[in-house]
Design a protein around this motif. Structure first.
Motif, PDB file in Angstrom:
ATOM      1  N   ARG A  34       2.643 -11.797   6.937  1.00 50.11           N
ATOM      2  CA  ARG A  34       3.382 -12.264   5.765  1.00 50.11           C
ATOM      3  C   ARG A  34       4.026 -13.609   6.044  1.00 50.11           C
ATOM      4  N   PRO A  35       3.725 -14.627   5.245  1.00 49.55           N
ATOM      5  CA  PRO A  35       4.429 -15.889   5.399  1.00 49.55           C
ATOM      6  C   PRO A  35       5.891 -15.737   5.018  1.00 49.55           C
ATOM      7  N   SER A  36       6.670 -16.720   5.430  1.00 47.83           N
ATOM      8  CA  SER A  36       8.093 -16.714   5.101  1.00 47.83           C
ATOM      9  C   SER A  36       8.272 -16.766   3.594  1.00 47.83           C
ATOM     10  N   SER A  37       9.189 -15.950   3.106  1.00 46.36           N
ATOM     11  CA  SER A  37       9.429 -15.927   1.656  1.00 46.36           C
ATOM     12  C   SER A  37      10.369 -17.030   1.224  1.00 46.36           C
ATOM     13  N   GLY A  38      10.942 -17.766   2.167  1.00 46.13           N
ATOM     14  CA  GLY A  38      11.783 -18.901   1.804  1.00 46.13           C
ATOM     15  C   GLY A  38      13.152 -18.474   1.330  1.00 46.13           C
ATOM     16  N   GLY A  39      13.978 -19.466   1.013  1.00 43.58           N
ATOM     17  CA  GLY A  39      15.336 -19.230   0.544  1.00 43.58           C
ATOM     18  C   GLY A  39      15.365 -19.079  -0.953  1.00 43.58           C
ATOM     19  N   PRO A  40      16.574 -19.099  -1.533  1.00 48.19           N
ATOM     20  CA  PRO A  40      16.702 -18.877  -2.971  1.00 48.19           C
ATOM     21  C   PRO A  40      16.075 -19.982  -3.806  1.00 48.19           C
ATOM     22  N   LEU A  41      15.907 -21.175  -3.233  1.00 48.28           N
ATOM     23  CA  LEU A  41      15.319 -22.255  -4.000  1.00 48.28           C
ATOM     24  C   LEU A  41      13.812 -22.341  -3.815  1.00 48.28           C
ATOM     25  N   LEU A  42      13.244 -21.542  -2.876  1.00 45.68           N
ATOM     26  CA  LEU A  42      11.818 -21.612  -2.589  1.00 45.68           C
ATOM     27  C   LEU A  42      11.116 -20.413  -3.191  1.00 45.68           C
ATOM     28  N   GLY A  43      10.015 -20.657  -3.941  1.00 43.52           N
ATOM     29  CA  GLY A  43       9.267 -19.555  -4.505  1.00 43.52           C
ATOM     30  C   GLY A  43       8.708 -18.665  -3.412  1.00 43.52           C
ATOM     31  N   ARG A  44       8.710 -17.351  -3.643  1.00 43.20           N
ATOM     32  CA  ARG A  44       8.221 -16.404  -2.635  1.00 43.20           C
ATOM     33  C   ARG A  44       6.723 -16.581  -2.422  1.00 43.20           C
ATOM     34  N   VAL A  45       6.284 -16.331  -1.188  1.00 40.95           N
ATOM     35  CA  VAL A  45       4.890 -16.537  -0.816  1.00 40.95           C
ATOM     36  C   VAL A  45       4.331 -15.248  -0.250  1.00 40.95           C
ATOM     37  N   GLY A  46       3.201 -14.821  -0.776  1.00 41.09           N
ATOM     38  CA  GLY A  46       2.486 -13.662  -0.263  1.00 41.09           C
ATOM     39  C   GLY A  46       1.042 -14.030   0.017  1.00 41.09           C
ATOM     40  N   SER A  47       0.317 -13.106   0.641  1.00 38.22           N
ATOM     41  CA  SER A  47      -1.055 -13.422   1.008  1.00 38.22           C
ATOM     42  C   SER A  47      -1.932 -12.185   0.850  1.00 38.22           C
ATOM     43  N   ALA A  48      -3.235 -12.433   0.823  1.00 33.58           N
ATOM     44  CA  ALA A  48      -4.198 -11.336   0.655  1.00 33.58           C
ATOM     45  C   ALA A  48      -5.530 -11.739   1.267  1.00 33.58           C
ATOM     46  N   GLU A  49      -6.322 -10.720   1.639  1.00 31.92           N
ATOM     47  CA  GLU A  49      -7.686 -10.955   2.116  1.00 31.92           C
ATOM     48  C   GLU A  49      -8.578  -9.848   1.574  1.00 31.92           C
ATOM     49  N   TRP A  50      -9.755 -10.270   1.118  1.00 34.48           N
ATOM     50  CA  TRP A  50     -10.738  -9.323   0.601  1.00 34.48           C
ATOM     51  C   TRP A  50     -11.996  -9.365   1.480  1.00 34.48           C
ATOM     52  N   ASP A  51     -12.336  -8.246   2.099  1.00 34.84           N
ATOM     53  CA  ASP A  51     -13.512  -8.145   2.959  1.00 34.84           C
ATOM     54  C   ASP A  51     -14.704  -7.748   2.082  1.00 34.84           C
ATOM     55  N   LEU A  52     -15.669  -8.644   1.969  1.00 39.45           N
ATOM     56  CA  LEU A  52     -16.811  -8.395   1.095  1.00 39.45           C
ATOM     57  C   LEU A  52     -17.802  -7.410   1.697  1.00 39.45           C
ATOM     58  N   LEU A  53     -17.743  -7.237   3.042  1.00 39.82           N
ATOM     59  CA  LEU A  53     -18.686  -6.322   3.691  1.00 39.82           C
ATOM     60  C   LEU A  53     -18.262  -4.870   3.504  1.00 39.82           C
ATOM     61  N   THR A  54     -16.952  -4.620   3.517  1.00 38.42           N
ATOM     62  CA  THR A  54     -16.451  -3.249   3.389  1.00 38.42           C
ATOM     63  C   THR A  54     -15.839  -2.978   2.015  1.00 38.42           C
ATOM     64  N   ASP A  55     -15.698  -4.051   1.198  1.00 37.58           N
ATOM     65  CA  ASP A  55     -15.074  -3.933  -0.128  1.00 37.58           C
ATOM     66  C   ASP A  55     -13.641  -3.424  -0.025  1.00 37.58           C
ATOM     67  N   ARG A  56     -12.980  -3.816   1.046  1.00 40.41           N
ATOM     68  CA  ARG A  56     -11.570  -3.456   1.223  1.00 40.41           C
ATOM     69  C   ARG A  56     -10.691  -4.692   1.011  1.00 40.41           C
ATOM     70  N   ALA A  57      -9.456  -4.462   0.580  1.00 43.17           N
ATOM     71  CA  ALA A  57      -8.494  -5.536   0.348  1.00 43.17           C
ATOM     72  C   ALA A  57      -7.222  -5.254   1.137  1.00 43.17           C
ATOM     73  N   ALA A  58      -6.595  -6.317   1.610  1.00 47.76           N
ATOM     74  CA  ALA A  58      -5.326  -6.202   2.336  1.00 47.76           C
ATOM     75  C   ALA A  58      -4.332  -7.192   1.737  1.00 47.76           C
ATOM     76  N   TRP A  59      -3.166  -6.690   1.355  1.00 46.73           N
ATOM     77  CA  TRP A  59      -2.107  -7.521   0.772  1.00 46.73           C
ATOM     78  C   TRP A  59      -0.892  -7.506   1.685  1.00 46.73           C
ATOM     79  N   SER A  60      -0.188  -8.619   1.735  1.00 44.28           N
ATOM     80  CA  SER A  60       1.093  -8.647   2.444  1.00 44.28           C
ATOM     81  C   SER A  60       2.160  -7.957   1.589  1.00 44.28           C
ATOM     82  N   ASP A  61       3.234  -7.531   2.245  1.00 46.30           N
ATOM     83  CA  ASP A  61       4.323  -6.873   1.511  1.00 46.30           C
ATOM     84  C   ASP A  61       4.904  -7.788   0.440  1.00 46.30           C
TER      85      ASP A  61
END
Length: 477
Positions: free
Chosen positions: A96-123
């Motif tokens: 999970r990248p840093s979500s930043g302070g009150p003035l910074l928009g929150r940042v999340g991430s994700a990855e989609w594995d095309l071989l297994t059709d699985r997805a992973a999301w950060s909190d």
């Protein structure tokens, strides 16, 4: 969020730590300076220009905070790569990248594995999208269900171009959260290729930019409001100027009244405009030959600015002319004018006026005033203010009465009538003394026009908030 690098390039190395630290220090100093500017910005919520300035400051601070947080991530380098791309219990969630302070928009991430059709999301991505962290991450086919219907086709096209043509993802989409809130998300990502150049997965970083977009929208709206107000002010200023020009006497050069007979007055007048940017006021001057051979002289001003003031002044000047033609003496004329002002204007206003009737046969000036400076009489190289009768401002009280005075004049005498804005920084006796100081120049002047020119040379360059009117009358014989 980092992912396995494409096969045709090596993993990028972070830049030198010292260089990034220097950038962070400079950015934070700039944030401090910007914050000081923000604190000094006007906070009047009713003023469009103040709101616009405040919104710009807030947006600049938000963006500087964003730069600061991203530079910190750049300095610290990427998190460790996941070792197991598709464990039995499901794919490993990207760091999970840093979500930043009150003035910074929150940042999340994700990855989609095309071989297994699985997805992973950060909190953090679960929090941005308002979804239950216990729920399974959505696949690429399910992802459009979260997006506003007007943005779904664009998201589908963007993801397809990434998977098929290996184009980077860089776009904004509106997301509808389960609680009904709408958020704006900036999505950036790339495909991950294997050694054969085939796409095996896709990763993306999601940043909640709703607050930044709100700030930009506020800046745009306040800017547009400010532009509309300025255009309206320019239009009103133009109309006010045109109305004043239409109402003031048409003569601009010297004038002789009455046109025949002895004891005539050589007349000249000028309206000195207010300083650049100041609105048009409600001042006037007038000279009119009456049916009985007498001459009406008047100056006055109405409180306020813009079209309201100039239209009110036009009404008063028209009433002065009409009542003077009927033979009303100056004191009675001002009393009726006071009643008219009290009954005619929708908004309360005050006005000052000076009305004079000059009888050429006896060279006598009969005059009255309503809260206005008295005429100045110049004779034999000296000047004095005429002793003023009682007279309150027009509109100050209902049923007011106005006294009158008479002054015998001689050939060569000069009268100066003016509004209060002629000497703006020295009102009252101090301003009168400055005007009386022109006696020597008036004595050497050839005509009334030369006297007005002397007044303009002395006071024309003065910074003033209101227009100023001056009327000069010289007894010529």
């Amino acid at each position: 969020m980092p992912s396995p690098p494409p096969a045709d390039r090596s993993a990028a190395q972070p830049p030198p730590r010292g260089a990034v630290d220097a950038l962070i220090s400079r950015t934070r100093r700039l944030r401090g300076d910007m914050d000081a500017v923000r604190r000094e910005a006007p906070s009047d919520g009713a003023d469009p220009e103040a709101r616009w300035q405040r919104a710009l400051c807030d947006l600049a601070l938000r963006q500087l905070a964003d730069v600061d947080a991203h530079l910190a991530q750049l300095r610290d380098g990427p998190p460790p790569l996941p070792t197991d791309r598709a464990p039995a219990a499901g794919p490993r969630a990207p760091a999970r990248p840093s979500s930043g302070g009150p003035l910074l928009g929150r940042v999340g991430s994700a990855e989609w594995d095309l071989l297994t059709d699985r997805a992973a999301w950060s909190d953090e991505l679960y929090r941005i999208l308002g979804r239950d962290p216990a729920a399974p991450a959505l696949t690429l086919d399910e992802l459009p269900s979260l997006v506003h219907e007007d943005d779904r086709a664009r998201l589908t096209t963007t993801v397809t171009d990434c998977l098929i043509d290996a184009r980077p993802i860089d776009g904004e989409f509106r997301v509808l959260r389960p609680d009904g809130a709408e958020r704006t998300v900036h999505m950036m990502g790339e495909p991950v290729l294997d050694a054969d150049g085939s796409t095996v997965s896709m990763w993306a970083v999601f940043r909640d930019v709703s607050e930044v977009r709100r700030q930009r929208r506020t800046v745009r709206e306040t800017r547009d409001s400010l532009h509309r107000r300025r255009r309206l002010a320019q239009t009103e200023h133009r109309v006010a100027v045109e109305l004043r020009e239409a109402v003031l006497p048409p003569w601009r050069g010297p004038l002789r009244l009455p046109r025949k007979g002895p004891g005539a007055l050589d007349l000249a007048a000028r309206c000195l405009p207010s300083s650049a940017g100041a609105p048009v006021g409600g001042g006037w001057y007038d000279a009119l030959e009456l049916p009985d051979g007498e001459t009406l002289l008047s100056v006055g001003e109405l409180t306020g600015h813009g079209v309201t003031a100039t239209s009110g002044a036009a009404m008063l000047l028209g009433a002065v002319r009409g009542m003077a033609v009927t033979g009303a003496p100056p004191g009675e004329l001002l009393g009726r004018l006071n009643q008219l002002l009290d009954a005619s204007l929708a908004q309360p206003a005050l006005g000052g006026a000076l009305c004079c009737r000059y009888r050429p046969a006896t060279r006598t000036l009969s005059w009255a005033r309503a809260g206005h400076p008295a005429p100045l009489l110049f004779r034999d190289g000296t000047g004095r203010a005429l002793e003023a009768p009682d007279g309150v401002l027009l509109g100050a009280t209902s049923g007011a009465s106005y006294g009158a005075a008479e002054e015998p004049l001689r050939p060569g005498d000069l009268l100066l009538l003016h509004t209060g804005g002629l000497v703006p920084r020295q009102p009252g006796p101090r301003g009168t003394r400055r005007l009386l100081g022109l006696a020597e120049r008036f004595g050497a002047a050839r005509d009334a026009q030369s006297c007005v020119r002397a007044v303009v040379e002395e006071f024309g360059g003065t910074e003033r908030q209101d227009d100023a009117c001056v009327l000069v009358a010289r007894v010529v014989g």
